[in-house]
Each structure stands twice: as structure tokens, then as C-alpha cells.
Design a protein around this motif. Structure first.
Motif, mmCIF file in Angstrom:
data_model
loop_
_atom_site.group_PDB
_atom_site.id
_atom_site.type_symbol
_atom_site.label_atom_id
_atom_site.label_comp_id
_atom_site.label_asym_id
_atom_site.label_seq_id
_atom_site.Cartn_x
_atom_site.Cartn_y
_atom_site.Cartn_z
ATOM 1 N N GLU A 180 -0.668 -8.134 0.566
ATOM 2 C CA GLU A 180 -0.667 -7.525 -0.762
ATOM 3 C C GLU A 180 0.036 -8.424 -1.773
ATOM 4 O OE1 GLU A 180 -2.374 -4.845 -1.713
ATOM 5 O OE2 GLU A 180 -3.157 -4.973 0.334
ATOM 6 N N ALA A 181 1.110 -9.091 -1.353
ATOM 7 C CA ALA A 181 1.804 -10.023 -2.238
ATOM 8 C C ALA A 181 0.909 -11.209 -2.584
ATOM 9 C CB ALA A 181 3.093 -10.520 -1.574
ATOM 10 N N LEU A 182 0.121 -11.650 -1.624
ATOM 11 C CA LEU A 182 -0.831 -12.734 -1.879
ATOM 12 C C LEU A 182 -1.869 -12.293 -2.901
ATOM 13 C CD1 LEU A 182 -2.084 -15.503 -1.188
ATOM 14 C CD2 LEU A 182 -3.291 -14.367 0.703
ATOM 15 N N LYS A 183 -2.434 -11.127 -2.710
ATOM 16 C CA LYS A 183 -3.445 -10.627 -3.644
ATOM 17 C C LYS A 183 -2.875 -10.496 -5.055
ATOM 18 C CE LYS A 183 -5.994 -7.841 -0.234
ATOM 19 N NZ LYS A 183 -6.320 -6.443 0.175
ATOM 20 N N ALA A 184 -1.605 -10.078 -5.148
ATOM 21 C CA ALA A 184 -0.972 -9.853 -6.448
ATOM 22 C C ALA A 184 -0.501 -11.137 -7.112
ATOM 23 C CB ALA A 184 0.210 -8.905 -6.290
ATOM 24 N N GLY A 185 -0.542 -12.258 -6.394
ATOM 25 C CA GLY A 185 -0.090 -13.520 -6.961
ATOM 26 C C GLY A 185 1.399 -13.758 -6.818
ATOM 27 N N ASP A 186 2.085 -12.939 -6.030
ATOM 28 C CA ASP A 186 3.524 -13.127 -5.832
ATOM 29 C C ASP A 186 3.813 -14.264 -4.864
ATOM 30 O OD1 ASP A 186 4.038 -10.980 -7.530
ATOM 31 O OD2 ASP A 186 3.938 -9.542 -5.883
ATOM 32 N N VAL A 187 2.885 -14.546 -3.963
ATOM 33 C CA VAL A 187 2.947 -15.728 -3.101
ATOM 34 C C VAL A 187 1.577 -16.393 -3.148
ATOM 35 C CG1 VAL A 187 4.734 -14.759 -1.595
ATOM 36 C CG2 VAL A 187 2.309 -14.452 -1.005
ATOM 37 N N ASP A 188 1.509 -17.603 -2.630
ATOM 38 C CA ASP A 188 0.276 -18.383 -2.764
ATOM 39 C C ASP A 188 -0.492 -18.573 -1.458
ATOM 40 O OD1 ASP A 188 0.681 -19.086 -5.644
ATOM 41 O OD2 ASP A 188 2.509 -19.945 -4.788
ATOM 42 N N THR A 189 0.158 -18.286 -0.345
ATOM 43 C CA THR A 189 -0.543 -18.321 0.933
ATOM 44 C C THR A 189 0.191 -17.448 1.928
ATOM 45 O OG1 THR A 189 -1.547 -19.744 2.639
ATOM 46 C CG2 THR A 189 0.676 -20.307 1.936
ATOM 47 N N VAL A 190 -0.546 -16.997 2.908
ATOM 48 C CA VAL A 190 -0.007 -16.292 4.062
ATOM 49 C C VAL A 190 -0.557 -16.995 5.290
ATOM 50 C CG1 VAL A 190 -0.105 -14.159 5.402
ATOM 51 C CG2 VAL A 190 0.224 -14.060 2.926
ATOM 52 N N LEU A 191 0.321 -17.340 6.230
ATOM 53 C CA LEU A 191 -0.151 -17.916 7.477
ATOM 54 C C LEU A 191 -0.450 -16.783 8.444
ATOM 55 C CD1 LEU A 191 2.125 -21.031 8.034
ATOM 56 C CD2 LEU A 191 0.058 -20.774 6.679
ATOM 57 N N THR A 192 -1.615 -16.838 9.028
ATOM 58 C CA THR A 192 -2.056 -15.774 9.920
ATOM 59 C C THR A 192 -2.825 -16.382 11.075
ATOM 60 O OG1 THR A 192 -3.364 -13.739 10.044
ATOM 61 C CG2 THR A 192 -4.186 -15.473 8.587
ATOM 62 N N ASP A 193 -3.064 -15.606 12.109
ATOM 63 C CA ASP A 193 -3.956 -16.106 13.138
ATOM 64 C C ASP A 193 -5.394 -15.895 12.675
ATOM 65 O OD1 ASP A 193 -3.127 -13.159 14.161
ATOM 66 O OD2 ASP A 193 -5.212 -13.587 14.654
ATOM 67 N N MET A 194 -6.283 -16.638 13.261
ATOM 68 C CA MET A 194 -7.674 -16.641 12.824
ATOM 69 C C MET A 194 -8.305 -15.255 12.910
ATOM 70 S SD MET A 194 -9.823 -19.078 11.741
ATOM 71 C CE MET A 194 -9.511 -20.632 12.596
ATOM 72 N N THR A 195 -7.952 -14.483 13.947
ATOM 73 C CA THR A 195 -8.580 -13.186 14.140
ATOM 74 C C THR A 195 -8.235 -12.228 13.010
ATOM 75 O OG1 THR A 195 -6.732 -12.546 15.556
ATOM 76 C CG2 THR A 195 -8.675 -13.415 16.632
ATOM 77 N N ALA A 196 -6.937 -12.064 12.721
ATOM 78 C CA ALA A 196 -6.528 -11.159 11.642
ATOM 79 C C ALA A 196 -7.008 -11.683 10.294
ATOM 80 C CB ALA A 196 -5.016 -10.997 11.634
ATOM 81 N N GLY A 197 -6.928 -13.006 10.106
ATOM 82 C CA GLY A 197 -7.354 -13.594 8.841
ATOM 83 C C GLY A 197 -8.808 -13.304 8.539
ATOM 84 N N LYS A 198 -9.663 -13.436 9.518
ATOM 85 C CA LYS A 198 -11.084 -13.148 9.310
ATOM 86 C C LYS A 198 -11.291 -11.685 8.942
ATOM 87 C CE LYS A 198 -13.116 -16.790 12.187
ATOM 88 N NZ LYS A 198 -13.867 -17.092 13.441
ATOM 89 N N GLY A 199 -10.493 -10.806 9.569
ATOM 90 C CA GLY A 199 -10.614 -9.393 9.241
ATOM 91 C C GLY A 199 -10.297 -9.110 7.786
ATOM 92 N N TYR A 200 -9.202 -9.700 7.284
ATOM 93 C CA TYR A 200 -8.826 -9.496 5.885
ATOM 94 C C TYR A 200 -9.832 -10.155 4.941
ATOM 95 C CZ TYR A 200 -4.306 -7.269 6.602
ATOM 96 O OH TYR A 200 -3.312 -6.377 6.916
ATOM 97 N N VAL A 201 -10.292 -11.341 5.276
ATOM 98 C CA VAL A 201 -11.259 -12.035 4.418
ATOM 99 C C VAL A 201 -12.551 -11.229 4.319
ATOM 100 C CG1 VAL A 201 -12.738 -14.074 4.237
ATOM 101 C CG2 VAL A 201 -10.299 -14.342 4.741
#
Length: 261
Positions: A180-201
């Protein structure tokens, strides 16, 4: 002859699978309390109706049938999960937990049920950087992370300068909060594993994307208090489900077929 041979092979395979299933321990219908975070799609998360679903829930449902136990679920934040399981407050924990030697000092792990790769997730319109090196070179850019997680240490040692107090890392209680912080522009990246990242994308309608090369691999396991008698039965079920294709079917369901709303 070829058809007969195929049938014979299929029958042998079915008998082997049945024999393997019969060899699994029977936990006698005991209740097992499992704690999770529900913020790690598609492993475990809340759908639009507030229902807890995901790969891990399906896996545990199948394991509970094979081992004959009942499940009671509890919810907790990530930073409290390992200490709580270590202290015996819960029988087991799950939330895409990376197996590490340091964590093994506090808890027992199951055998790995999944392997994933760490990667950078950014907003869909991000153009200031395209990989870890270009991110690190811009001192104005910030990373969102949960303290004590594998993505946190990957951010520190694989992206930045190895300083765990680096002010470019903004700590948050849950993985969902970092997104949510990434979406809001409060941070610029989140490191995640590929599985969770694909789910959010997949659920972002173009609002998020993955960039750069994978920053390392990690194996996921279920966790238990030290010396738990659940680890061995769980391991037996995991091996059986790997062997009979159950995990492959779950991977297809949650990583290929499922569309998050």
C-alpha cells in the motif's frame, strides 16, 4: 501391447500412490492451531468477500485429510509470528516463510514445499530505475520492508550498502502495508518473492510491475515449535503430494489460472 503396457504402468502407479498414502501417519482427528498473516497472495490472503483463501490453505486442507487432523486458524502479524510459534502459542505457522539457519535456532521447519525468487516490485509507471544497481545509485529512492524478513535482508545486502539501519529502508508491520505504501508513493520499491509479486501485479490492473533480475532464491516451509511432533507427519504428507502431482495442480490453480479481483 502398448495399450496393455500403459494400463499396467498406470495400475502400478496407482498402487504405489495408494501404498504411499496408506503409509502416512494418522493424527487421530486432533485439532491443530495454525497461525498466518493473510497478506501474501496467492499463498494466503483475503478475497473481495473477506474469505481467507490461497495455495497454502488448499495445501493444508489436503494435508489435514491425509493425516486426519482438524484445523483452527488464527491471524497474527509477521513480526510476531516466529516468536509466538517458538513460544508454543500456536502449533504451526504459515505465510511463505523462508527457511534459514538463523530461524532454525528458534523454530523447526517442514521440508520445503515451494521455491521462489526475490525480485523488485514497483509502480507500473516507474521509469527512474530498472534494476537493483540503478535503484541503489539514486539516494532519493526508498524501499518498503518488514523487519526480520528475507526481503529485508535482501534489500540491505543485495541492493543497498549492508547497513541494516539505512534510512532508505522504511519498516512496516505487514507485507500488505508495504504494498500500500508503494502504491501511495511513500516508497519506491518493495522486494518480494516472485510468487507473491505476480499475485499483486495481476491484481493491480497495470498499477504494479516487476523489474530487474531475480535477487536470489528461497525455499518456503511451514514452521513449528522446536521438537514438535508435527514436523515428521507434515514432511511425509509434503513428499507424498509432491510425488503424486498435488503441488503441481495447486501451482497451476493459483499461479496460472486464478485471477485476483
Amino acid at each position: 501391447m502398448k495399450f496393455a503396457s500403459t494400463l499396467a504402468g498406470l495400475a502400478l502407479g496407482l498402487m504405489s500412490t495408494a501404498a504411499f498414502a496408506q503409509a502416512l501417519p494418522d493424527l487421530g482427528g486432533r485439532e491443530i492451531t495454525i497461525v498466518t498473516e493473510n497478506a501474501y497472495p496467492p499463498l494466503q490472503f483475503l478475497d473481495k468477500d473477506g474469505q481467507a483463501i490461497g495455495w497454502e490453505y488448499d495445501a493444508i486442507a489436503e494435508i489435514s485429510k491425509r493425516l486426519n487432523f482438524k484445523v483452527k486458524y488464527e491471524n497474527i502479524s509477521w513480526d510476531a509470528m516466529i516468536p509466538a510459534v517458538s513460544e508454543g502459542q500456536f502449533d504451526m505457522g504459515m505465510t511463505g516463510i523462508t527457511i534459514t539457519d538463523e530461524r532454525k535456532e528458534k523454530i523447526d521447519f517442514s521440508e520445503p514445499y515451494m521455491r521462489s525468487e526475490s525480485i523488485m516490485m514497483v509502480r507500473g509507471d516507474e521509469t527512474r530505475f530498472t534494476d537493483a544497481a540503478s535503484f541503489a545509485a539514486n539516494a532519493d529512492l526508498l524501499i518498503g520492508a518488514q523487519p526480520g524478513t528475507t526481503p529485508f535482508y535482501t534489500a540491505v545486502y543485495s541492493v543497498l550498502d549492508g547497513n541494516e539501519q539505512n534510512p532508505r529502508i522504511k519498516l512496516m508491520e505487514t507485507f500488505g502495508a508495504t504494498v500500500e505504501a508503494l502504491k501511495a508513493g511513500d516508497v519506491d520499491t518493495v522486494l518480494t518473492d516472485m510468487t507473491a509479486g505476480k499475485g499483486y501485479v495481476d491484481a493491480s490492473n497495470g498499477g504494479l510491475k516487476l523489474v530487474g533480475e531475480p535477487l536470489g532464491t528461497e525455499d518456503f516451509g511451514f514452521i513449528f515449535p522446536k521438537g514438535s511432533d508435527l514436523a515428521a507427519p507434515m514432511n511425509a504428507a509434503i513428499e507424498a503430494m509432491k510425488a503424486d502431482g498435488t503441488f503441481d495442480a495447486l501451482n497451476k490453480k493459483w499461479f496460472l489460472d486464478y485471477k485476483m479481483n
